[in-house]
Design a protein around this motif. Structure first.
Motif, PDB file in Angstrom:
ATOM      1  N   SER A   1      -0.768  -4.690  -8.407  1.00  0.00           N
ATOM      2  CA  SER A   1      -0.642  -5.682  -9.865  1.00  0.00           C
ATOM      3  C   SER A   1       0.091  -6.983  -9.725  1.00  0.00           C
ATOM      4  CB  SER A   1       0.093  -4.367 -10.798  1.00  0.00           C
ATOM      5  OG  SER A   1       1.402  -4.276 -10.472  1.00  0.00           O
ATOM      6  N   ARG A   2       0.566  -7.303  -8.485  1.00  0.00           N
ATOM      7  CA  ARG A   2       1.199  -8.408  -8.196  1.00  0.00           C
ATOM      8  C   ARG A   2       0.136  -9.476  -7.654  1.00  0.00           C
ATOM      9  NH1 ARG A   2       6.836  -6.723  -5.008  1.00  0.00           N
ATOM     10  NH2 ARG A   2       7.772  -5.471  -6.967  1.00  0.00           N
ATOM     11  N   ARG A   3       0.251 -10.555  -8.601  1.00  0.00           N
ATOM     12  CA  ARG A   3      -0.884 -11.497  -8.183  1.00  0.00           C
ATOM     13  C   ARG A   3      -0.610 -11.965  -6.731  1.00  0.00           C
ATOM     14  NH1 ARG A   3      -4.258 -14.858 -11.107  1.00  0.00           N
ATOM     15  NH2 ARG A   3      -4.710 -17.002 -10.060  1.00  0.00           N
ATOM     16  N   GLY A   4       0.534 -12.248  -6.381  1.00  0.00           N
ATOM     17  CA  GLY A   4       0.804 -12.987  -4.987  1.00  0.00           C
ATOM     18  C   GLY A   4       0.314 -11.863  -3.832  1.00  0.00           C
ATOM     19  N   VAL A   5       0.687 -10.789  -4.214  1.00  0.00           N
ATOM     20  CA  VAL A   5       0.283  -9.883  -2.985  1.00  0.00           C
ATOM     21  C   VAL A   5      -1.183  -9.605  -2.826  1.00  0.00           C
ATOM     22  CG1 VAL A   5       0.456  -7.171  -2.267  1.00  0.00           C
ATOM     23  CG2 VAL A   5       2.420  -8.523  -3.286  1.00  0.00           C
ATOM     24  N   ARG A   6      -1.918  -9.556  -4.031  1.00  0.00           N
ATOM     25  CA  ARG A   6      -3.344  -9.449  -4.097  1.00  0.00           C
ATOM     26  C   ARG A   6      -3.917 -10.584  -3.713  1.00  0.00           C
ATOM     27  NH1 ARG A   6      -3.576  -8.306  -9.149  1.00  0.00           N
ATOM     28  NH2 ARG A   6      -4.031 -10.327  -9.976  1.00  0.00           N
TER      29      ARG A   6
END
Length: 324
Positions: A129-134
């Motif tokens: 759900s984390r944009r940076g990780v995705r």
């Protein structure tokens, strides 16, 4: 189901025939004389008796017109006889069967690693759900696709063999000798699987039935694995089957980098010696493995998606999907 299987088998036979025919005419029309190479009639060698060359050409059938050669070789190939090596005189089928187990072991190990790591990366990227990780996870597959296979192998050997001596750098030393070559092959393949599966999962997670499952109280893990993955896996499964051919081709490079005894070494020696029967035999066996794997993939489709109609496809040889 029987009509579907028969249609796929007929297509498999057609692919094998096309692979044999194209490889035969391409190899025959290439410049060079394998008989002269076998007899040692190179630029730096002593002249060879022309009578001996003619006798060798007659022995291997190279004195016949090309259509006659094709008909004779095809007839023998149908019985499993791919002829004899021009360089060694050994039966081509025997040479390939001796080298094939090592190459198949390497290829299937790499495919298994690619499916596990590529699928896991796609699941992790679309689940986060984390944009940076995705975004970071989704940036890894393009990098894996763009890096040359031989460079990956050389870097793995440098770090894990020469610098740390954790794995052998060369040879067929059991499981330890298989790990680095399998990883080398699996990186670009797994990256392509991850690209396709991540895109398919992203699209599937936006479908109305996913929203319905969430509205009924299904958890994220249940929705991701139970509802989305099954439908999203069809494109990735297709890509995995098609990538078997690329794995077989890249195995030639990887076996050369790691000095493994397999079809790669046999192919390299055959190309250097202009050994037409061996090169053609390798092409046919590679096509056979490709056809068998894709046939298995086709048979798995109805299991993953029962909506696939097996009778009366819109496009000959392709299943048709309808909405239940």
């Amino acid at each position: 189901m029987s009509r579907y299987v028969l249609r796929r088998l007929a297509q498999a036979v057609g692919v094998l025939w096309a692979a044999y025919t194209l490889s035969f005419f391409i190899l025959v029309l290439l410049p060079g004389d394998p008989v002269s190479a076998m007899a040692g009639a190179g630029l730096d060698s002593a002249p060879v008796d022309p009578a001996r060359l003619e006798a060798l050409r007659a022995e291997y059938g190279f004195d016949q017109p090309v259509p006659v050669q094709y008909a004779e070789h095809l007839g023998r190939a149908l019985t499993g006889d791919l002829g004899d090596s021009v360089a060694t005189g050994h039966p081509v089928t025997e040479m390939i069967l001796d080298a094939l187990p090592q190459t198949l072991l390497l290829t299937l190990s790499a495919l298994a690693l690619a499916v596990v790591f590529g699928g896991g990366l796609a699941l992790a990227a679309t689940y986060s759900s984390r944009r940076g990780v995705r975004q970071f996870l989704l940036s890894l597959p393009p990098l894996g696709v763009s890096v040359p296979t031989f460079w990956i192998g050389l870097m793995l050997v440098q770090f894990f063999s020469f610098r740390n001596a954790w794995f052998p750098a060369f040879g067929n030393d059991g499981l330890r000798g298989l790990i680095l070559p399998a990883i080398t092959l699996a990186v670009p393949t797994g990256a392509q699987i991850a690209l396709v599966l991540a895109k398919s999962l992203s699209t599937t997670l936006d479908e109305p039935y996913i929203e319905t499952a969430r509205a009924k109280g299904a958890g994220r893990v249940h929705v991701h694995l139970r509802h989305a993955l099954r439908n999203a896996s069809l494109p990735a499964l297709t890509v995995a089957g098609l990538l078997v051919g690329a794995l077989m081709a890249n195995a030639v490079v990887v076996e050369t980098v790691f000095s493994r005894n397999g079809l790669g070494r046999v192919t390299q020696a055959a190309v250097s010696a202009q050994d037409i029967p061996v090169v053609q035999g390798v092409v046919v066996y590679g096509a056979l493995v490709f056809v068998v794997v894709n046939l298995l993939v086709d048979l798995v489709y109805p299991v993953l998606d029962p909506r696939i109609v097996l009778a009366g496809p819109a496009t000959p040889g392709a299943p048709r999907t309808v909405t239940a």
